[in-house]
Design an enzyme around this catalytic site. Structure first.
Site, PDB file in Angstrom:
ATOM      1  N   ARG A  18       0.789  -1.013  -0.015  1.00  0.00           N
ATOM      2  CA  ARG A  18       0.076  -0.090   0.181  1.00  0.00           C
ATOM      3  C   ARG A  18       0.897   1.190  -0.077  1.00  0.00           C
ATOM      4  O   ARG A  18       1.176   1.817  -0.866  1.00  0.00           O
ATOM      5  CB  ARG A  18      -1.043  -0.039   1.121  1.00  0.00           C
ATOM      6  CG  ARG A  18      -2.157   0.926   1.024  1.00  0.00           C
ATOM      7  CD  ARG A  18      -1.475   2.367   1.429  1.00  0.00           C
ATOM      8  NE  ARG A  18      -1.107   2.463   2.824  1.00  0.00           N
ATOM      9  CZ  ARG A  18      -0.447   3.677   3.293  1.00  0.00           C
ATOM     10  NH1 ARG A  18      -0.454   4.648   2.427  1.00  0.00           N
ATOM     11  NH2 ARG A  18       0.006   3.809   4.286  1.00  0.00           N
ATOM     12  N   CYS A 243       4.017   9.451   0.345  1.00  0.00           N
ATOM     13  CA  CYS A 243       2.820   9.715  -0.128  1.00  0.00           C
ATOM     14  C   CYS A 243       2.635  10.654  -1.303  1.00  0.00           C
ATOM     15  O   CYS A 243       3.572  11.662  -1.347  1.00  0.00           O
ATOM     16  CB  CYS A 243       2.307  10.342   1.350  1.00  0.00           C
ATOM     17  SG  CYS A 243       0.579  10.872   1.132  1.00  0.00           S
TER      18      CYS A 243
HETATM   19  P1  HMG Z   1     -13.149  14.256  -2.323  1.00  0.00           P
HETATM   20  O1  HMG Z   1     -13.015  14.728  -3.558  1.00  0.00           O
HETATM   21  O2  HMG Z   1     -13.062  15.326  -1.215  1.00  0.00           O
HETATM   22  O3  HMG Z   1     -14.427  13.293  -2.114  1.00  0.00           O
HETATM   23  O4  HMG Z   1     -12.137  13.034  -1.996  1.00  0.00           O
HETATM   24  P2  HMG Z   1     -16.007  13.542  -2.465  1.00  0.00           P
HETATM   25  O5  HMG Z   1     -16.767  12.836  -1.425  1.00  0.00           O
HETATM   26  O6  HMG Z   1     -16.455  14.877  -2.561  1.00  0.00           O
HETATM   27  O7  HMG Z   1     -16.195  12.621  -3.796  1.00  0.00           O
HETATM   28  C1  HMG Z   1     -15.744  13.305  -5.163  1.00  0.00           C
HETATM   29  C2  HMG Z   1     -15.592  12.027  -6.125  1.00  0.00           C
HETATM   30  O8  HMG Z   1     -14.645  10.879  -5.460  1.00  0.00           O
HETATM   31  C3  HMG Z   1     -16.728  11.247  -6.172  1.00  0.00           C
HETATM   32  O9  HMG Z   1     -16.758  10.663  -7.436  1.00  0.00           O
HETATM   33  C4  HMG Z   1     -16.680  10.264  -5.294  1.00  0.00           C
HETATM   34  O10 HMG Z   1     -17.693   9.118  -5.481  1.00  0.00           O
HETATM   35  C5  HMG Z   1     -15.459   9.746  -5.241  1.00  0.00           C
HETATM   36  P3  HMG Z   1     -17.496  11.488  -8.640  1.00  0.00           P
HETATM   37  O11 HMG Z   1     -18.700  11.663  -8.528  1.00  0.00           O
HETATM   38  O12 HMG Z   1     -16.619  12.925  -8.920  1.00  0.00           O
HETATM   39  O13 HMG Z   1     -17.284  10.421  -9.898  1.00  0.00           O
HETATM   40  N1  HMG Z   1     -14.833   9.011  -4.140  1.00  0.00           N
HETATM   41  C6  HMG Z   1     -14.383   7.852  -4.020  1.00  0.00           C
HETATM   42  N2  HMG Z   1     -14.011   6.988  -4.935  1.00  0.00           N
HETATM   43  C7  HMG Z   1     -13.480   5.789  -4.370  1.00  0.00           C
HETATM   44  N3  HMG Z   1     -13.171   5.584  -3.312  1.00  0.00           N
HETATM   45  C8  HMG Z   1     -13.642   6.549  -2.178  1.00  0.00           C
HETATM   46  C9  HMG Z   1     -14.143   7.499  -2.655  1.00  0.00           C
HETATM   47  N4  HMG Z   1     -14.464   8.450  -1.879  1.00  0.00           N
HETATM   48  C10 HMG Z   1     -14.995   9.535  -2.712  1.00  0.00           C
HETATM   49  N5  HMG Z   1     -13.272   6.196  -0.993  1.00  0.00           N
HETATM   50  C11 HMG Z   1     -11.039  11.616  -0.877  1.00  0.00           C
HETATM   51  C12 HMG Z   1     -11.896  12.702  -0.661  1.00  0.00           C
HETATM   52  C13 HMG Z   1     -10.570  11.020   0.537  1.00  0.00           C
HETATM   53  C14 HMG Z   1     -11.961  10.267  -1.685  1.00  0.00           C
HETATM   54  C15 HMG Z   1      -9.856  11.871  -1.880  1.00  0.00           C
HETATM   55  O14 HMG Z   1      -9.212  13.041  -1.029  1.00  0.00           O
HETATM   56  C16 HMG Z   1      -8.711  10.728  -1.626  1.00  0.00           C
HETATM   57  O15 HMG Z   1      -9.162   9.752  -2.452  1.00  0.00           O
HETATM   58  N6  HMG Z   1      -7.358  11.034  -1.071  1.00  0.00           N
HETATM   59  C17 HMG Z   1      -6.514  10.110  -1.483  1.00  0.00           C
HETATM   60  C18 HMG Z   1      -5.623  10.141  -0.146  1.00  0.00           C
HETATM   61  C19 HMG Z   1      -4.614   8.800   0.074  1.00  0.00           C
HETATM   62  O16 HMG Z   1      -4.935   7.847  -0.665  1.00  0.00           O
HETATM   63  N7  HMG Z   1      -3.589   9.314   0.341  1.00  0.00           N
HETATM   64  C20 HMG Z   1      -2.390   8.356   0.547  1.00  0.00           C
HETATM   65  C21 HMG Z   1      -2.729   7.637   1.438  1.00  0.00           C
HETATM   66  S1  HMG Z   1      -2.486   8.348   3.185  1.00  0.00           S
HETATM   67  C22 HMG Z   1      -0.520   7.904   3.361  1.00  0.00           C
HETATM   68  O17 HMG Z   1       0.107   7.702   2.683  1.00  0.00           O
HETATM   69  C23 HMG Z   1      -0.046   8.529   4.902  1.00  0.00           C
HETATM   70  C24 HMG Z   1       0.093   7.260   5.783  1.00  0.00           C
HETATM   71  O18 HMG Z   1       0.872   6.320   5.217  1.00  0.00           O
HETATM   72  C25 HMG Z   1       0.712   7.615   7.163  1.00  0.00           C
HETATM   73  C26 HMG Z   1       1.658   8.555   7.072  1.00  0.00           C
HETATM   74  O19 HMG Z   1       2.954   8.189   6.440  1.00  0.00           O
HETATM   75  O20 HMG Z   1       1.791   9.742   7.196  1.00  0.00           O
HETATM   76  C27 HMG Z   1      -1.039   6.403   6.211  1.00  0.00           C
HETATM   77 MG    MG Z   2       2.975   6.454   5.144  1.00  0.00          MG
END
Ligand code: HMG
Ligand code: MG
Length: 305
Positions: A18, A243
């Site tokens: 992931r 990220c």
């Molecule tokens: P948003 O645009 O604010 O969401 O995104 P929304 O609710 O307004 O929806 C917009 C569109 O996204 C819609 O589709 C929804 O259906 C779709 P449209 O009508 O435009 O076709 N949507 C989704 N589709 C699939 N799966 C979902 C989902 N939710 C909404 N769950 C959202 C909000 C959180 C979805 C977006 O900002 C996002 O996907 N962000 C990605 C964040 C991410 O994956 N970051 C990396 C992981 S975190 C990390 O790496 C840190 C960690 O390792 C710890 C560290 O190191 O710090 C964990």
């Molecule tokens: Mg991380």
């Protein structure tokens, strides 16, 4: 520091499939991800963060989440976790039978906005029904806390902000939390302060260290956490990762490097380092670059000699 104060066992969650792969620009086929998971469990990993149920527009590499979850050969003694930022993600994830879901928030407002497009308070509102649904379905719940020592947009993060986030996570029922140094800027004392802040709301057994190695501090930070009694860590095979919303941040500390250090300290991980190195070699060869693990590079050179 006294050797007898170290935990006798450490549990590692490999987040390579992931956190490791989410940042890769080249498409990685689901079959390769499935084989990576297989190799990690054959190496003895008991927890694997497999994928995330986020928007494929935001993170295209994780768009094959359901396919990967359907492809893995599950073992009863391995816990498979997935990231779920909201109910939409949870509803898709639950169909794939994860053992644990991970909600992910940040101690920094700016990072919360960039990563998940909402404020910290809004993120908690989105997580609450996810946590409730998961717990009702008998699925474990972890909370990742990003930017607990530094943020790419806000700079240094005060421990109070970490305590605040940990308290919010606790209030909504998150069972355990990851203290993440997203951009790898922490040093042993700043990491220690972030863990102390988290300890206001969670027991030591419920805290994992998640340290990116951008500044080469992740092993030192791991040791600092171990000396406080933390015994759960996330790391990434071959040091993959980063990220997409933390530009310039490199991968997590390599699992191989953590295992080597712990073995040297007589701390049990249940992981076979040789098989782990093979798993890292498998994915590094696919990606066409050398492993990010110093231990893997050293041991591969020794094998070749
Ligand atoms: P948003 O645009 O604010 O969401 O995104 P929304 O609710 O307004 O929806 C917009 C569109 O996204 C819609 O589709 C929804 O259906 C779709 P449209 O009508 O435009 O076709 N949507 C989704 N589709 C699939 N799966 C979902 C989902 N939710 C909404 N769950 C959202 C909000 C959180 C979805 C977006 O900002 C996002 O996907 N962000 C990605 C964040 C991410 O994956 N970051 C990396 C992981 S975190 C990390 O790496 C840190 C960690 O390792 C710890 C560290 O190191 O710090 C964990
Ligand atoms: Mg991380």
């Amino acid at each position: 520091m006294n050797a007898t104060s170290y935990p006798r066992q450490v549990r590692i969650i490999d987040v390579g499939p992931r956190d490791g792969l989410q940042n890769e620009k080249q498409p990685v086929p689901a079959a390769v991800k499935v084989e990576l998971v297989q190799r990690l469990q054959e190496a003895g990993l008991k927890e694997i963060e497999v994928t995330s149920f986020v928007s494929p527009k935001w993170v295209p590499q994780m768009g094959d989440n359901a396919e990967v979850m359907a492809g893995i050969q599950r073992r009863a003694d391995v816990r498979y976790s997935v990231l779920t930022p909201n109910m939409k993600g949870y509803e898709a994830a639950v169909l794939t039978r994860p053992d644990e879901i991970v909600v992910f928030g940040a101690a920094s407002e700016a990072f919360s906005q960039k990563n998940i497009n909402c404020s910290i308070a809004e993120s908690i509102e989105r997580f609450a029904p996810v946590v409730e649904a998961a717990l009702a379905a008998g699925i474990a719940v972890r909370g990742a806390m990003s930017c607990t020592v530094g943020c790419p947009y806000e700079g240094e993060i005060a421990p109070e902000r970490v305590a605040y986030l940990a308290g919010l996570m606790k209030d909504i029922g998150v069972q355990r939390v990851d203290v993440a140094d997203t951009i790898g800027v922490g040093t042993p004392l700043s990491v220690r302060r972030a863990i102390e802040a988290t300890l206001r709301h969670y027991d030591i057994d419920q805290i994992s260290g998640h340290f990116h190695d951008t500044y080469g501090q992740a092993l030192s930070n791991t040791l600092a956490a171990i000396s406080m009694g933390v015994w759960n860590f996330q790391s990434s095979v071959a040091g993959l990762g980063g990220c997409p919303y933390a530009k310039g941040a490199t991968g997590n500390v390599a699992t191989e490097d953590v295992v080597y250090m712990l073995q040297g300290m007589g701390i049990d991980t249940g992981i076979d380092l040789d098989k782990l190195i093979d798993a890292g070699q498998f994915i590094s060869e696919f990606l066409g670059r050398p492993s990010g693990s110093r231990v893997a590079r050293a041991m591969l050179a020794k094998r070749a000699a």
